[in-house]
Motif scaffolding. Structure first.
Motif, PDB file in Angstrom:
ATOM      1  N   ALA A  51      30.612  26.380  30.872  1.00  0.00           N
ATOM      2  CA  ALA A  51      30.638  26.573  32.326  1.00  0.00           C
ATOM      3  C   ALA A  51      32.065  26.761  32.826  1.00  0.00           C
ATOM      4  CB  ALA A  51      29.966  25.405  33.035  1.00  0.00           C
ATOM      5  N   ALA A  52      33.012  26.053  32.219  1.00  0.00           N
ATOM      6  CA  ALA A  52      34.415  26.202  32.641  1.00  0.00           C
ATOM      7  C   ALA A  52      34.911  27.619  32.373  1.00  0.00           C
ATOM      8  CB  ALA A  52      35.292  25.181  31.922  1.00  0.00           C
ATOM      9  N   TYR A  53      34.523  28.188  31.239  1.00  0.00           N
ATOM     10  CA  TYR A  53      34.902  29.575  30.959  1.00  0.00           C
ATOM     11  C   TYR A  53      34.173  30.535  31.891  1.00  0.00           C
ATOM     12  CZ  TYR A  53      37.533  28.159  26.855  1.00  0.00           C
ATOM     13  OH  TYR A  53      38.459  27.585  26.023  1.00  0.00           O
ATOM     14  N   MET A  54      32.913  30.252  32.183  1.00  0.00           N
ATOM     15  CA  MET A  54      32.159  31.094  33.105  1.00  0.00           C
ATOM     16  C   MET A  54      32.794  31.053  34.497  1.00  0.00           C
ATOM     17  SD  MET A  54      28.364  30.066  31.740  1.00  0.00           S
ATOM     18  CE  MET A  54      27.415  31.088  32.848  1.00  0.00           C
ATOM     19  N   ASP A  55      33.259  29.884  34.903  1.00  0.00           N
ATOM     20  CA  ASP A  55      33.930  29.753  36.203  1.00  0.00           C
ATOM     21  C   ASP A  55      35.196  30.602  36.279  1.00  0.00           C
ATOM     22  OD1 ASP A  55      31.972  28.015  37.098  1.00  0.00           O
ATOM     23  OD2 ASP A  55      33.188  26.201  36.813  1.00  0.00           O
ATOM     24  N   LYS A  56      35.795  30.866  35.119  1.00  0.00           N
ATOM     25  CA  LYS A  56      36.998  31.705  35.063  1.00  0.00           C
ATOM     26  C   LYS A  56      36.648  33.191  34.952  1.00  0.00           C
ATOM     27  CE  LYS A  56      39.696  28.094  32.806  1.00  0.00           C
ATOM     28  NZ  LYS A  56      40.317  27.670  31.549  1.00  0.00           N
ATOM     29  N   GLY A  57      35.353  33.503  34.922  1.00  0.00           N
ATOM     30  CA  GLY A  57      34.918  34.895  34.870  1.00  0.00           C
ATOM     31  C   GLY A  57      34.520  35.422  33.507  1.00  0.00           C
ATOM     32  N   TYR A  58      34.522  34.559  32.496  1.00  0.00           N
ATOM     33  CA  TYR A  58      34.159  34.999  31.150  1.00  0.00           C
ATOM     34  C   TYR A  58      32.655  35.138  30.997  1.00  0.00           C
ATOM     35  CZ  TYR A  58      38.872  34.128  29.388  1.00  0.00           C
ATOM     36  OH  TYR A  58      40.220  34.164  29.149  1.00  0.00           O
ATOM     37  N   THR A  59      32.246  36.140  30.247  1.00  0.00           N
ATOM     38  CA  THR A  59      30.879  36.265  29.771  1.00  0.00           C
ATOM     39  C   THR A  59      30.840  35.574  28.415  1.00  0.00           C
ATOM     40  OG1 THR A  59      30.540  38.363  30.898  1.00  0.00           O
ATOM     41  CG2 THR A  59      29.095  37.899  29.026  1.00  0.00           C
ATOM     42  N   ILE A  60      29.886  34.667  28.230  1.00  0.00           N
ATOM     43  CA  ILE A  60      29.802  33.906  26.987  1.00  0.00           C
ATOM     44  C   ILE A  60      28.928  34.660  25.989  1.00  0.00           C
ATOM     45  CG2 ILE A  60      29.104  31.711  25.939  1.00  0.00           C
ATOM     46  CD1 ILE A  60      31.378  31.381  27.980  1.00  0.00           C
ATOM     47  N   LEU A  61      29.467  34.823  24.773  1.00  0.00           N
ATOM     48  CA  LEU A  61      28.717  35.376  23.651  1.00  0.00           C
ATOM     49  C   LEU A  61      28.693  34.314  22.566  1.00  0.00           C
ATOM     50  CD1 LEU A  61      30.392  38.902  23.496  1.00  0.00           C
ATOM     51  CD2 LEU A  61      28.259  38.292  24.636  1.00  0.00           C
ATOM     52  N   THR A  62      27.539  34.048  21.999  1.00  0.00           N
ATOM     53  CA  THR A  62      27.456  33.021  20.970  1.00  0.00           C
ATOM     54  C   THR A  62      27.117  33.637  19.619  1.00  0.00           C
ATOM     55  OG1 THR A  62      25.120  32.568  21.449  1.00  0.00           O
ATOM     56  CG2 THR A  62      26.768  31.211  22.598  1.00  0.00           C
ATOM     57  N   PHE A  63      27.703  33.037  18.612  1.00  0.00           N
ATOM     58  CA  PHE A  63      27.504  33.487  17.236  1.00  0.00           C
ATOM     59  C   PHE A  63      27.135  32.295  16.383  1.00  0.00           C
ATOM     60  CE2 PHE A  63      30.252  36.498  19.235  1.00  0.00           C
ATOM     61  CZ  PHE A  63      29.915  37.717  18.724  1.00  0.00           C
TER      62      PHE A  63
END
Length: 113
Positions: A101-113
């Motif tokens: 969520a902290a990365y999303m708040d900074k505008g990042y799209t999360i990709l998981t591997f």
């Protein structure tokens, strides 16, 4: 902006995380990598110069693409000292784990591997 969360501890899977992050950078897309879950065990392996993917890993690190590794998982999986020795930041802003969520708040799209 993309944040590539690597959970999988399989080296051949993680190589694709490195390749994609480098490709994104080459295409002027911001990307960062987070080592999470079993993937933290790859840090000491990739730090070894004899590892066949050491150079690729170093290229990603030198390009500033590695945000860090999960502190809780590094501790639980027995690689905390090795991750610290690598100089990689330890991420722990969500109960010892890196917060998506902290990365999303900074505008990042999360990709998981």
């Amino acid at each position: 902006m993309y944040c590539l969360y690597a959970f999988n501890g399989e080296l051949m899977c993680f190589v694709h995380v490195l390749l994609n992050a480098l490709d994104m950078k080459d295409r002027d897309k911001e990307a960062i990598i987070v080592f999470e879950g079993a993937a933290v065990k790859l840090v000491p392996e990739l730090e070894k110069p004899e590892n066949p993917f050491h150079a690729l890993y170093q290229k990603a690190r030198q390009a500033g693409l590695v945000a860090g590794a999960c502190k809780a998982c590094s501790s639980k999986l027995g690689v905390l000292d090795a991750v610290k020795a690598s100089g990689m930041p330890l991420l722990d802003d969500m109960s010892g784990h890196p917060s998506m969520a902290a990365y999303m708040d900074k505008g990042y799209t999360i990709l998981t591997f």
